[in-house]
Enzyme design. Sequence first.
Site, PDB file in Angstrom:
ATOM      1  N   TYR A  41     -11.906  60.819  -9.711  1.00  0.00           N
ATOM      2  CA  TYR A  41     -12.024  60.693 -11.169  1.00  0.00           C
ATOM      3  C   TYR A  41     -11.870  62.011 -11.911  1.00  0.00           C
ATOM      4  O   TYR A  41     -11.573  62.036 -13.098  1.00  0.00           O
ATOM      5  CB  TYR A  41     -13.381  60.071 -11.532  1.00  0.00           C
ATOM      6  CG  TYR A  41     -14.583  60.917 -11.127  1.00  0.00           C
ATOM      7  CD1 TYR A  41     -15.165  61.807 -12.018  1.00  0.00           C
ATOM      8  CD2 TYR A  41     -15.114  60.844  -9.841  1.00  0.00           C
ATOM      9  CE1 TYR A  41     -16.246  62.599 -11.641  1.00  0.00           C
ATOM     10  CE2 TYR A  41     -16.191  61.629  -9.460  1.00  0.00           C
ATOM     11  CZ  TYR A  41     -16.752  62.499 -10.366  1.00  0.00           C
ATOM     12  OH  TYR A  41     -17.803  63.281  -9.988  1.00  0.00           O
ATOM     13  N   MET A  67     -11.460  68.847 -12.277  1.00  0.00           N
ATOM     14  CA  MET A  67     -12.664  69.282 -12.982  1.00  0.00           C
ATOM     15  C   MET A  67     -13.861  68.577 -12.355  1.00  0.00           C
ATOM     16  O   MET A  67     -14.417  67.643 -12.926  1.00  0.00           O
ATOM     17  CB  MET A  67     -12.542  68.944 -14.465  1.00  0.00           C
ATOM     18  CG  MET A  67     -13.518  69.708 -15.314  1.00  0.00           C
ATOM     19  SD  MET A  67     -13.276  69.338 -17.056  1.00  0.00           S
ATOM     20  CE  MET A  67     -14.095  67.763 -17.136  1.00  0.00           C
ATOM     21  N   PRO A  68     -14.253  68.999 -11.147  1.00  0.00           N
ATOM     22  CA  PRO A  68     -15.379  68.342 -10.478  1.00  0.00           C
ATOM     23  C   PRO A  68     -16.657  68.453 -11.309  1.00  0.00           C
ATOM     24  O   PRO A  68     -16.964  69.512 -11.853  1.00  0.00           O
ATOM     25  CB  PRO A  68     -15.517  69.121  -9.163  1.00  0.00           C
ATOM     26  CG  PRO A  68     -14.203  69.801  -8.963  1.00  0.00           C
ATOM     27  CD  PRO A  68     -13.686  70.079 -10.334  1.00  0.00           C
ATOM     28  N   HIS A  69     -17.358  67.352 -11.403  1.00  0.00           N
ATOM     29  CA  HIS A  69     -18.629  67.343 -12.140  1.00  0.00           C
ATOM     30  C   HIS A  69     -19.431  66.121 -11.740  1.00  0.00           C
ATOM     31  O   HIS A  69     -18.878  65.110 -11.322  1.00  0.00           O
ATOM     32  CB  HIS A  69     -18.390  67.336 -13.649  1.00  0.00           C
ATOM     33  CG  HIS A  69     -17.596  66.160 -14.119  1.00  0.00           C
ATOM     34  ND1 HIS A  69     -16.218  66.113 -14.017  1.00  0.00           N
ATOM     35  CD2 HIS A  69     -17.969  64.978 -14.657  1.00  0.00           C
ATOM     36  CE1 HIS A  69     -15.790  64.952 -14.483  1.00  0.00           C
ATOM     37  NE2 HIS A  69     -16.831  64.235 -14.874  1.00  0.00           N
ATOM     38  N   GLY A  70     -20.732  66.235 -11.863  1.00  0.00           N
ATOM     39  CA  GLY A  70     -21.636  65.115 -11.662  1.00  0.00           C
ATOM     40  C   GLY A  70     -22.383  64.858 -12.953  1.00  0.00           C
ATOM     41  O   GLY A  70     -22.013  65.385 -14.007  1.00  0.00           O
TER      42      GLY A  70
END
Length: 154
Positions: free
Chosen positions: A57, A66-69
């Site tokens: 995603y 754009m890795p993010h949690g």
Amino acid sequence: MKLRDSLAENNSIRLQAEANTWQEAVKIGVDLLVAADVVEPRYYQAILDGVEQFGPYFVIAPGLAMPHGRPEEGVKKTGFSLVTLKKPLEFNHEDNDPVDILITMAAVDANTHQEVGIMQIVNLFEDEANFDRLRACRTAQEVLDLIDRTNAAA
């Protein structure tokens, strides 16, 4: 929190990093944020769990992830890390593979995530030439100067 300020204050830029898998690449970015006390180590697993659930995603443009949690998954404060890879990697994204630029984002709330985080990254890459300019950077100062020039032009 501004992208440039976060990268400078947290010493969270890693250029020409070597990773064999997309998971390793993501971990490099998260580890920079852990070292800066921006996120807890569990933030990494939260990102992996998100990919398992939703697919890649966070691969948002050709070559750019754009890795993010989520804020509740170990975010202590808003911050960014920036990683460029020596060798682009497959993230299993239909349109935007392979990836060699990762901007890992941690945001304390959804509003900050949308308005501050994503908008600053969109602004940086509005000029598509900045992808190659960033790939050419070899020092953290070169990255900060590129962001400064982009912000000045905006």
